[in-house]
Design a protein around this motif. Structure first.
Motif, mmCIF file in Angstrom:
data_model
loop_
_atom_site.group_PDB
_atom_site.id
_atom_site.type_symbol
_atom_site.label_atom_id
_atom_site.label_comp_id
_atom_site.label_asym_id
_atom_site.label_seq_id
_atom_site.Cartn_x
_atom_site.Cartn_y
_atom_site.Cartn_z
ATOM 1 N N PRO A 62 0.807 -1.112 0.085
ATOM 2 C CA PRO A 62 0.019 -0.021 -0.010
ATOM 3 C C PRO A 62 1.020 1.268 -0.006
ATOM 4 N N ALA A 63 0.269 2.359 -0.295
ATOM 5 C CA ALA A 63 1.111 3.699 -0.645
ATOM 6 C C ALA A 63 1.363 4.131 0.973
ATOM 7 N N THR A 64 2.540 4.560 1.210
ATOM 8 C CA THR A 64 3.209 5.301 2.323
ATOM 9 C C THR A 64 3.898 6.430 2.340
ATOM 10 N N GLY A 65 3.324 7.470 2.763
ATOM 11 C CA GLY A 65 4.108 8.863 2.664
ATOM 12 C C GLY A 65 4.179 8.978 1.318
ATOM 13 N N GLU A 66 5.423 9.288 0.672
ATOM 14 C CA GLU A 66 5.588 9.542 -0.754
ATOM 15 C C GLU A 66 5.585 8.626 -1.712
ATOM 16 N N ASP A 67 5.710 7.338 -1.339
ATOM 17 C CA ASP A 67 5.673 6.257 -2.241
ATOM 18 C C ASP A 67 4.413 5.571 -2.549
ATOM 19 N N ALA A 68 4.350 5.574 -3.781
ATOM 20 C CA ALA A 68 2.950 5.174 -4.241
ATOM 21 C C ALA A 68 2.725 3.741 -4.033
ATOM 22 N N ALA A 69 1.325 3.339 -4.040
ATOM 23 C CA ALA A 69 1.182 1.849 -4.022
ATOM 24 C C ALA A 69 2.011 1.007 -5.060
ATOM 25 N N GLU A 70 1.984 -0.375 -4.722
ATOM 26 C CA GLU A 70 2.510 -1.318 -5.774
ATOM 27 C C GLU A 70 1.525 -2.213 -5.978
ATOM 28 N N PRO A 71 1.107 -2.400 -7.108
ATOM 29 C CA PRO A 71 0.099 -3.505 -7.346
ATOM 30 C C PRO A 71 0.620 -4.820 -7.290
ATOM 31 N N TRP A 72 -0.301 -5.644 -6.909
ATOM 32 C CA TRP A 72 0.000 -7.082 -6.864
ATOM 33 C C TRP A 72 -0.175 -7.738 -8.023
ATOM 34 N N ALA A 73 1.010 -8.405 -8.439
ATOM 35 C CA ALA A 73 1.196 -8.494 -10.020
ATOM 36 C C ALA A 73 1.295 -10.206 -9.962
ATOM 37 N N ARG A 74 1.045 -10.701 -11.241
ATOM 38 C CA ARG A 74 0.992 -12.083 -11.474
ATOM 39 C C ARG A 74 2.091 -12.988 -10.616
ATOM 40 N N ASP A 75 3.426 -12.409 -10.734
ATOM 41 C CA ASP A 75 4.436 -13.169 -9.781
ATOM 42 C C ASP A 75 4.656 -12.560 -8.411
ATOM 43 N N THR A 76 3.715 -11.835 -7.852
ATOM 44 C CA THR A 76 3.906 -11.529 -6.321
ATOM 45 C C THR A 76 3.726 -12.567 -5.611
ATOM 46 N N VAL A 77 4.677 -12.789 -4.421
ATOM 47 C CA VAL A 77 4.597 -13.911 -3.534
ATOM 48 C C VAL A 77 4.479 -13.178 -2.176
ATOM 49 N N SER A 78 4.222 -14.050 -1.139
ATOM 50 C CA SER A 78 3.924 -13.865 0.258
ATOM 51 C C SER A 78 4.330 -14.887 0.845
ATOM 52 N N ILE A 79 4.726 -14.628 2.304
ATOM 53 C CA ILE A 79 4.907 -15.722 3.172
ATOM 54 C C ILE A 79 3.543 -16.417 3.589
ATOM 55 N N VAL A 80 3.460 -17.567 3.683
ATOM 56 C CA VAL A 80 2.168 -18.282 3.876
ATOM 57 C C VAL A 80 2.137 -18.886 5.202
ATOM 58 N N TYR A 81 3.113 -18.762 5.841
ATOM 59 C CA TYR A 81 3.182 -19.000 7.440
ATOM 60 C C TYR A 81 2.990 -20.874 7.551
ATOM 61 N N SER A 82 1.990 -21.239 8.158
ATOM 62 C CA SER A 82 1.979 -22.801 8.499
ATOM 63 C C SER A 82 1.137 -23.603 7.233
ATOM 64 N N CYS A 83 0.962 -22.832 6.155
ATOM 65 C CA CYS A 83 0.573 -23.701 4.749
ATOM 66 C C CYS A 83 2.122 -24.212 4.652
ATOM 67 N N THR A 84 3.345 -23.817 4.981
ATOM 68 C CA THR A 84 4.677 -24.539 4.795
ATOM 69 C C THR A 84 4.651 -25.769 5.190
ATOM 70 N N LYS A 85 3.710 -26.236 6.470
ATOM 71 C CA LYS A 85 3.857 -27.415 7.072
ATOM 72 C C LYS A 85 3.457 -28.497 6.210
ATOM 73 N N ALA A 86 2.560 -28.257 5.189
ATOM 74 C CA ALA A 86 2.216 -29.183 4.378
ATOM 75 C C ALA A 86 3.182 -29.442 3.339
ATOM 76 N N ALA A 87 4.078 -28.621 2.966
ATOM 77 C CA ALA A 87 5.211 -28.855 1.894
ATOM 78 C C ALA A 87 6.407 -29.578 2.703
ATOM 79 N N THR A 88 6.269 -29.387 4.092
ATOM 80 C CA THR A 88 7.331 -30.217 5.021
ATOM 81 C C THR A 88 6.830 -31.599 5.026
ATOM 82 N N ALA A 89 5.548 -31.707 5.376
ATOM 83 C CA ALA A 89 5.049 -33.272 5.621
ATOM 84 C C ALA A 89 5.165 -33.918 4.115
#
Length: 409
Positions: A62-89
């Motif tokens: 999201p926009a902060t101060g003088e910085d414009a918002a950055e759109p979520w793009a096709r290749d945007t990624v984010s941390i998925v916390y405990s969804c990781t457990k399935a990958a580990t299992a």
């Protein structure tokens, strides 16, 4: 699939593609932005192994101060916390499928240091099913400790048992990274993140990382903390977490060594319980073979075995509410009447949520897989209204009639 390009009233956009059968999912995804305070997110669904929904939208930053918002793009990624457990299992289930280990193997036979302090009878299956006796660490984790593999495995190995192995179910919210991850490392002979990359993410072409390369850091959408006004502080979990120092819920939320999950240090580490970084396409893609007989990842017998309920309780020792687990995965759990958090899936489905509301799952009965990721976290411990609305729309799209029984049918 039809291309999607929607401009919302506030100027944010939704992009991607959606099969006509799943327009209900698109409608709920849009409602998440317009009515449920979504900031940035992605959702993906496969049916019979074919990608039928691939949507993203909103703002990665999201926009902060003088910085414009950055759109979520096709290749945007984010941390998925405990969804990781399935990958580990999934990594450990592969090693079982290859005959290199079994669910009944004593952990001490692979990891001798673990066989101490009342933990000697712990099996590999208990590690997977959250019935091993190390749901958390009693003493403080040192600053930066979560990012130090050797430190954390030594701490987990030295921790005295919280109960007799296999006699209680308690969500291993943090320690799963090392209770299961160290077994993978020792049996496979390589770091777990590397094993996941070489045998699962790489062959499936997934943009899914446990230990993010620095070159990929600019694509990560920082997580936005939940609104405290949305937290149900009257729930048994939050009452214990906030008023009972040293309780398992309190340790789960507070004893993290000061880890900042938006930091480069945490993104780069190998924390197989909590720091996987991907998007909805990555989650849906990981589960797609599991929804369709195992593909090249696992035998059909293994998929069937690991997708069965292996532990269930009226009060999980950490989450303080009814929970149902397969070995490494969450099953449909209906707590709606009690007001506790729920995850409503099909009865044959198995998957995992992440803190804040991300979720991925496979439903072999429908040949369906799904992933949902976002950056504005919800306040509960399972999915929230945003994720569940997308799940519900997906099940309606494949002809499911009702979830009144506690699972879609």
């Amino acid at each position: 699939m039809s291309a999607i390009a929607i401009e919302l009233a506030d100027g944010r956009t939704i992009s991607g593609s959606c099969d006509a059968q799943f327009t209900g999912v698109l409608a709920e995804f849009r409602r998440n932005f317009e009515e449920r305070k979504e900031v940035g997110a992605s959702v993906a669904i496969t049916l019979g192994g074919r990608l039928v929904v691939d949507l993203w939208g909103g703002e990665a930053r999201p926009a902060t101060g003088e910085d414009a918002a950055e759109p979520w793009a096709r290749d945007t990624v984010s941390i998925v916390y405990s969804c990781t457990k399935a990958a580990t299992a999934l990594c450990l289930h592969q090693l079982v499928d290859q005959g290199k280990i079994s669910y009944e193997t004593l952990v001490g036979d692979i990891w001798p240091d673990f066989a101490s302090g009342g933990k000697e009878a712990t099996t590999v299956g208990m590690m997977l099913a959250h019935t091993s006796p190390v749901p958390h660490l009693r003493d403080p984790i040192r600053t930066g400790g979560l990012a130090d593999w050797d430190y954390m495995t030594a701490r987990v190995a030295a921790e005295p048992a919280h109960w007799e192995p296999g006699t209680r179910q308690g969500y291993h919210g943090v320690t799963y990274a090392w209770t299961v991850g160290q077994i993978v490392r020792l049996v496979a002979g390589m770091p777990m993140g590397q094993y996941f990359r070489e045998t699962i993410a790489g062959p499936l072409g997934l943009d899914f990382h446990i230990g993010l390369p620095e070159s990929e850091e600019p694509r990560v959408a920082p997580m936005i903390a939940p609104d405290p006004a949305e937290v149900n502080f009257t729930s048994a979990f939050f009452r214990a977490a906030t008023t009972q120092p040293g309780s398992l819920p309190n340790l789960f939320l507070t004893n993290l060594g000061g880890a900042d999950f938006n930091s480069r240090e945490v993104h780069a580490a190998e924390i197989g319980s909590a720091n996987g970084i991907t998007n909805a396409r990555g989650l849906a893609g990981m589960y797609a073979p599991l929804a369709n007989g195992g593909g090249t990842l696992l035998s059909q017998t293994r998929v069937h075995r690991m997708g069965r309920v292996s532990a269930a309780t009226h009060s999980d020792a950490v989450l303080c509410q009814p929970m149902r687990f397969a070995m490494g995965f969450m099953m449909s759990t209906d707590n709606r009447e009690s007001g506790a958090d729920s995850l409503i899936l099909g009865e044959s489905a198995f998957g995992h949520v992440g803190m804040g509301g991300s979720v991925g799952f496979a439903d072999p009965a429908q040949g369906l897989s799904m992933g949902y990721t976002m950056n504005r976290m919800g306040a509960g411990i399972l999915v929230n209204a945003r994720g569940q609305a997308l799940i519900d729309a997906a099940y309606r799209a494949v002809g499911m009639a009702s979830d009144a029984s506690g699972a879609w049918r």
